[in-house]
Design a protein around this motif. Structure first.
Motif, short mmCIF file in Angstrom:
data_model
loop_
_atom_site.label_atom_id
_atom_site.label_comp_id
_atom_site.label_asym_id
_atom_site.label_seq_id
_atom_site.Cartn_x
_atom_site.Cartn_y
_atom_site.Cartn_z
N SER A 165 0.87 -1.18 0.00
CA SER A 165 0.00 0.00 0.00
C SER A 165 0.90 1.22 0.00
O SER A 165 2.03 1.18 0.48
CB SER A 165 -0.94 -0.03 1.20
N ALA A 166 0.40 2.27 -0.60
CA ALA A 166 1.22 3.47 -0.74
C ALA A 166 0.33 4.69 -0.60
O ALA A 166 -0.81 4.70 -1.06
CB ALA A 166 1.89 3.48 -2.11
N ASN A 167 0.87 5.72 0.08
CA ASN A 167 0.21 7.02 0.08
C ASN A 167 0.78 7.79 -1.08
O ASN A 167 2.00 7.98 -1.16
CB ASN A 167 0.50 7.76 1.38
N LEU A 168 -0.07 8.17 -2.00
CA LEU A 168 0.40 8.89 -3.18
C LEU A 168 -0.16 10.31 -3.12
O LEU A 168 -1.38 10.51 -3.17
CB LEU A 168 -0.06 8.19 -4.46
N LEU A 169 0.74 11.27 -2.98
CA LEU A 169 0.29 12.66 -2.81
C LEU A 169 0.71 13.47 -4.03
O LEU A 169 1.90 13.63 -4.29
CB LEU A 169 0.91 13.26 -1.55
N PRO A 170 -0.25 13.97 -4.80
CA PRO A 170 0.09 14.72 -6.00
C PRO A 170 0.63 16.12 -5.66
O PRO A 170 0.26 16.71 -4.65
CB PRO A 170 -1.24 14.83 -6.74
N GLY A 171 1.53 16.60 -6.51
CA GLY A 171 2.08 17.93 -6.30
C GLY A 171 2.90 18.37 -7.49
O GLY A 171 2.89 17.71 -8.53
N VAL A 172 3.59 19.48 -7.34
CA VAL A 172 4.40 20.03 -8.43
C VAL A 172 5.78 20.37 -7.87
O VAL A 172 5.89 20.86 -6.74
CB VAL A 172 3.72 21.31 -9.00
N VAL A 173 6.81 20.07 -8.65
CA VAL A 173 8.17 20.38 -8.21
C VAL A 173 8.36 21.90 -8.24
O VAL A 173 8.09 22.55 -9.26
CB VAL A 173 9.20 19.70 -9.13
N THR A 174 8.79 22.46 -7.12
CA THR A 174 9.01 23.91 -7.10
C THR A 174 10.49 24.26 -7.14
O THR A 174 10.85 25.32 -7.64
CB THR A 174 8.38 24.56 -5.84
N SER A 175 11.34 23.42 -6.62
CA SER A 175 12.77 23.67 -6.76
C SER A 175 13.53 22.37 -6.60
O SER A 175 13.00 21.38 -6.08
CB SER A 175 13.25 24.70 -5.72
N THR A 176 14.74 22.36 -7.07
CA THR A 176 15.56 21.17 -6.96
C THR A 176 16.99 21.58 -6.71
O THR A 176 17.46 22.60 -7.23
CB THR A 176 15.43 20.29 -8.22
N ASP A 177 17.67 20.82 -5.86
CA ASP A 177 19.06 21.17 -5.59
C ASP A 177 20.01 20.05 -6.00
O ASP A 177 21.11 19.91 -5.49
CB ASP A 177 19.25 21.51 -4.11
N GLY A 178 19.56 19.22 -6.90
CA GLY A 178 20.43 18.15 -7.38
C GLY A 178 20.30 16.88 -6.58
O GLY A 178 20.38 15.79 -7.14
#
Lengths: 379, 358
Positions: A238-251
Motif C-alpha cells: 500500500s502506498a500514500n500517493l500525494l500529488p504535487g508540483v516540483v518547485t525547486s531542486t538542488d540536485g
C-alpha cells in the motif's frame, strides 16, 4: 552468462477491437522463478496461454530456446502448464496422471515407472500413486498437477494462478513447497498471479502488468522500493500517493508543493527527469512514516487529524485525514506508544530517503481540475 | 390412550424399526401380488384386503405416533411404500401370472381357457418354432444399437463441443421429430421407403440399386420389407435415447482436460482416445441399454417396415397373444425374451460396467 529460455518479442493479442496483450517484451532465464502479476483482465493469463500455445499471438513472436514457436501447437512445445483448477484426469490414478506425458512421448514403460515414482517422491505423494484424484485433498491434487507437468522436465513450467483455489494456510505452505520443488528440479517457473504477496514471496523477478501492458519488470525489492509507475506503486503493497508540483531542486532533493497546500522535501532518487514545474506524486509507504504531535511551522511537512488508530497485533494502523479530505495511512510498531490520540492534530515525519517521487498524478486520489488549478495558482 | 403402555412400545419400534418397516413392505406387497395374480379367491379375498389395509395404515400410524426416533427410522419405508406397492401390483403380479400361464395348457386349440400343468413343452415350442424370430430380435436390435452409437456419438460430440450458442437449438432439432407419435413416424418411413416412393426412385435414377442389392440393403428392387428397413427404423426411432445420454456425459467434460492432454504432448487424436472417450463411456453405456432393451422387444418397426421374413419376436408374441389366442406359448416366449435380455444386460454390465465413473 545468463541463458534465456523464453523470449517474448513484441507479443500482442487482440480479440476484435479489444487489445488483451499489448507489445509485451521480456525474457525469462534458465532456472528463474518469474511471476506475471496484475489485476484480473490485465493480460497475464493470455500471455501465459500464448507461451503454452493455447492462444495464437496476433503479432510478435514466442521464442523458446532460440527457436520461434509461435505457430507450433501446444503438444509439440517443450513447456508444461499447471492449470488453475489442476484439471487432473478424473478417470486415471495419480500414477497414470503423472505418467500421461511420458507415455504420450512413447517412453519405455520401465522408464515411465521410474521417472513417475521419482517425481512423486519430489512432491511427496509416493503413497498416493494408486489413488484417484477425487480421493485427494486440494493441496495433494495441486502437487499431482505439479508432478504431472514436471515429470516431463520441460524447459519451463507455466503456472496459472496455481494456488488460487487453496485456503490461506495451505497456500502459504504451498508457496514454500513450490519454491523448494523449483530449486530441486532447477526448471524455470513462469507464475501468473493476482496476489502481490505471493509474487513478492516466491519470485526472482516480477513483471507487473496492467491493461495488457508490462508496467515494470524487476526483482521484488526493486518493484516495491522503486516502482516505475503510479500503477505499480499503488498495486504492490500500500502506498500514500500525494500529488504535487516540483518547485525547486538542488540536485539531491526535490521540493514539492503538494495539492494539500504544504511543501515537502523528498530525495530525488535515480530519476533525473524532474524539473521545476513537473507534475509528480510523492509516494510514502505507510511503514516508512512516523506520526508526531509536533506540527512544523511555515507550511512544511504533512499535517492532518488522526481519525483512527487500529491495533493489528504486531503493528498499529493510523489513519489521518488531510486538509483536502484525503486519507493518509501510517503503520507503526504496535509495541511503541503512539504520541497522538484520535482527534489530535498530527503530522508525519520520515527519514530523508524514505519518500519517493513518481511522475504524474494519480487519477483517483482526488486530483481534480480545481485542485490542479489551485496548485498551479499557488505557484 | 394408555401412555404407560405406549412408552415401551415406542422404544421397541425404535429398536426394531428396520424389521418393522421391511416386514410391512413385504407383507403388503405379498398381499397385493396375491390379489393381482389371483392366488386367493372367494371368501379369502376380503381377508387379504383387510391385512393389506391394516399393514399400510399401521405403518403410517406408527410413523405418526412413534415419536421422533421411530419416525426418522420408519420414514424411508413409508416413502418407499407407494413405489413398492405399485411394482408389486403392476410388475410382480403380472410376471407371476405370465410365468404361471407359460406353464399352463389349453384343453383345445380353440379354447380361451388354460389350466396350470407344469407344461414345459410351451418353452420347447417357443424355442423350436420361434428361434428365427428370437434371432432377428437380438441381431436387429444389436445392429441398430451399434448404428445409433456410430451416428449418435459424433453428433453428440459436435453439439457438445462445437455447438456454441446453437447447442440448445441443435438438441431441439434432434428431439422435435419425437413430438410426433412413434407409430406415425414409423408409418411415415414406410411411405418414404415404399416401392413407388421417392427414395427408390432416386436410387434408380442414380443407379445405386445394384450396389444396394449387393450390400443386402435392397432386395428385389425393394427398400421396404428388408432387414435393412427394419434396422433403419429401429435406429431412427431410438437415436435420441443414445444421443442424449452421450451428450450429457460429453457436456460434463471440462475442455481444459483436453488442453491439459495437449499440453502433455498428446495430439488431438490421442487426447480424444485417452481422455474424452473414456470419460464419455458411461453415456454410451446408458445409451446402449436404453436402446437395446426396447429395440429387442419392439414389434412396430418389423410390422410396418419389414416382411414376414423379418418378423421379430415382439411380433410373434403379439401374434400369439392377440390373434392365435395361444396364451401359454405367448407367455413362454415373453418369459424367454425377458430372461435373455436380462442376462445379456447383466453380462454386458459385468464386462463394460463403469460403476466407478458414474
Amino acid at each position: 552468462m545468463r541463458k534465456d529460455v523464453i523470449e517474448l518479442d513484441h507479443l500482442s493479442k487482440c480479440y476484435g477491437d479489444y487489445v488483451a496483450v499489448n507489445d509485451v517484451n521480456f525474457a525469462i532465464a534458465s532456472g528463474e522463478f518469474f511471476a506475471m502479476l496484475g489485476p484480473s483482465g490485465c493480460g497475464k493469463t493470455t500471455t501465459l496461454k500464448m507461451i503454452a500455445g493455447f492462444e495464437q499471438p496476433t503479432s510478435g513472436r514466442v521464442v523458446l530456446d532460440g527457436v520461434d514457436v509461435s505457430a507450433v501447437p501446444p503438444y509439440k512445445r517443450n513447456v508444461n502448464t499447471v492449470f488453475q483448477q489442476y484439471v487432473l484426469f478424473p478417470h486415471m490414478s495419480v500414477f497414470d496422471n503423472v505418467a500421461f506425458g511420458p507415455r504420450s512421448r512413447k517412453t519405455k514403460e520401465s522408464d515411465v515407472r521410474r521417472s513417475v515414482m521419482e517425481m512423486l517422491e519430489v512432491v511427496r505423494l509416493v503413497d498416493f500413486a494408486p489413488r484417484k484424484p477425487s480421493q485427494l485433498s486440494g493441496g495433494q491434487q495441486q502437487r499431482v498437477a505439479l508432478a504431472r507437468a514436471l515429470v516431463n522436465y520441460p524447459r519451463a513450467l507455466l503456472l496459472d494462478e496455481p494456488l488460487a483455489a487453496l485456503d490461506l494456510k495451505l497456500r502459504e505452505a504451498m508457496q514454500i513447497e513450490l519454491k523448494r520443488i523449483q530449486r530441486e528440479v532447477g526448471i524455470s517457473f513462469v507464475f501468473v498471479t493476482h496476489d502481490q504477496g505471493e509474487a513478492l514471496t516466491m519470485s526472482d523477478r516480477i513483471a507487473v502488468m496492467s491493461q495488457g501492458v508490462v508496467e515494470q519488470i524487476g526483482t521484488p525489492s526493486e518493484i516495491y522500493r522503486s516502482p516505475a509507475t503510479l500503477f505499480v506503486a499503488g498495486f504492490i503493497g500500500s502506498a500514500n500517493l500525494l500529488p504535487g508540483v516540483v518547485t525547486s531542486t538542488d540536485g539531491v532533493d526535490l521540493v514539492v508543493k503538494l495539492e494539500i497546500g504544504s511543501t515537502v522535501k523528498v530525495a530525488k532518487g535515480d530519476n533525473d527527469n524532474f524539473v521545476v514545474g513537473s507534475k509528480v506524486s510523492v509516494m510514502l509507504r505507510p511503514e516508512r512514516i512516523r506520526p508526531t504531535s509536533s506540527i512544523p511551522a511555515n507550511g512544511e511537512g504533512i499535517e492532518g487529524i488522526l481519525t483512527d488508530l487500529v491495533f493489528q497485533g504486531p503493528t498499529a494502523r493510523l489513519i489521518l485525514r488531510l486538509a483536502n479530505g484525503t486519507e493518509l495511512i501510517c503503520i507503526t510498531d504496535a509495541w511503541r506508544d503512539t504520541p497522538v490520540q484520535p482527534g489530535d492534530r498530527t503530522s508525519v515525519t520520515w527519514e530523508r530517503d524514505c519518500g519517493y517521487v513518481l511522475a504524474g498524478w494519480p487519477d483517483r486520489a482526488g486530483a481534480t481540475t480545481t485542485n490542479v488549478d489551485q496548485i498551479e495558482a499557488a505557484l | 390412550m394408555n401412555t404407560t403402555l405406549l412408552v415401551p412400545a415406542r422404544q421397541r419400534v425404535g429398536r426394531n424399526a428396520d424389521r418393522v418397516g421391511l416386514g410391512a413392505l413385504i407383507v403388503a406387497s405379498t398381499c397385493l401380488v396375491a390379489l393381482g395374480a389371483g392366488w386367493v379367491g372367494g371368501a379369502f379375498r376380503p381377508v387379504v384386503v383387510l391385512v393389506l389395509v391394516a399393514v399400510v395404515v399401521g405403518l403410517l400410524v406408527l410413523v405418526a405416533i412413534g415419536g421422533p426416533q421411530a419416525r426418522r427410522l420408519l420414514a424411508p419405508y413409508g416413502l418407499l411404500q407407494p413405489g413398492i406397492l405399485w411394482l408389486a401390483l403392476f410388475f410382480l403380479a403380472p410376471v407371476w401370472s405370465l410365468l404361471r400361464i407359460s406353464l399352463s395348457t389349453k384343453p383345445s386349440r380353440f379354447s380361451v381357457d388354460y389350466t396350470f400343468s407344469w407344461a414345459f413343452e410351451n418353452y420347447t415350442t417357443a424355442f423350436r418354432d420361434f428361434g428365427k424370430q428370437f434371432e432377428h430380435a437380438f441381431v436387429y436390435a444389436a445392429v441398430a444399437t451399434v448404428l445409433t452409437v456410430l451416428i449418435g456419438y459424433p453428433l453428440a460430440y459436435v453439439i457438445a463441443f462445437r455447438g456454441g450458442k446453437y447447442k440448445n437449438i441443435l438438441l431441439g432439432l434432434v428431439v422435435i421429430p419425437f413430438f410426433t407419435s412413434y407409430l406415425i413416424r414409423t408409418i411415415a418411413w414406410s411411405t418414404i421407403l415404399a416401392d413407388r416412393g421417392p427414395t427408390v426412385a432416386i436410387l434408380h435414377n442414380v443407379g445405386l440399386v445394384r450396389l444396394f442389392e449387393v450390400l443386402h440393403i435392397m432386395n428385389n428392387g425393394q427398400l421396404l420389407n428388408t432387414p435393412a428397413a427394419v434396422i433403419g427404423g429401429l435406429t431412427y426411432n431410438f437415436l435420441p435415447f443414445m444421443l442424449l445420454p452421450i451428450y450429457v456425459s460429453l457436456e460434463k467434460i471440462d475442455t481444459n482436460l483436453v488442453n491439459a492432454a495437449n499440453d502433455l504432448y498428446s495430439s488431438s487424436v490421442r487426447a480424444f482416445r485417452k481422455i474424452v472417450l473414456p470419460l464419455s463411456i458411461p453415456g454410451v453405456f446408458a445409451g446402449t441399454l436404453l436402446t437395446f432393451i426396447p429395440a429387442a422387444g419392439d414389434f412396430v418397426n418389423a410390422q410396418f417396415l419389414g416382411s414376414p421374413n423379418t418378423t421379430m419376436i415382439g411380433n410373434s408374441i403379439q401374434d400369439q397373444f392377440l390373434k392365435q389366442n395361444n396364451y401359454p406359448v405367448a407367455s413362454a416366449m415373453a418369459a424367454v425374451l425377458m430372461v435373455s435380455i436380462a442376462s445379456l444386460v447383466l453380462i454386458y454390465t459385468r464386462l463394460f460396467g463403469t460403476g466407478d465413473l458414474a
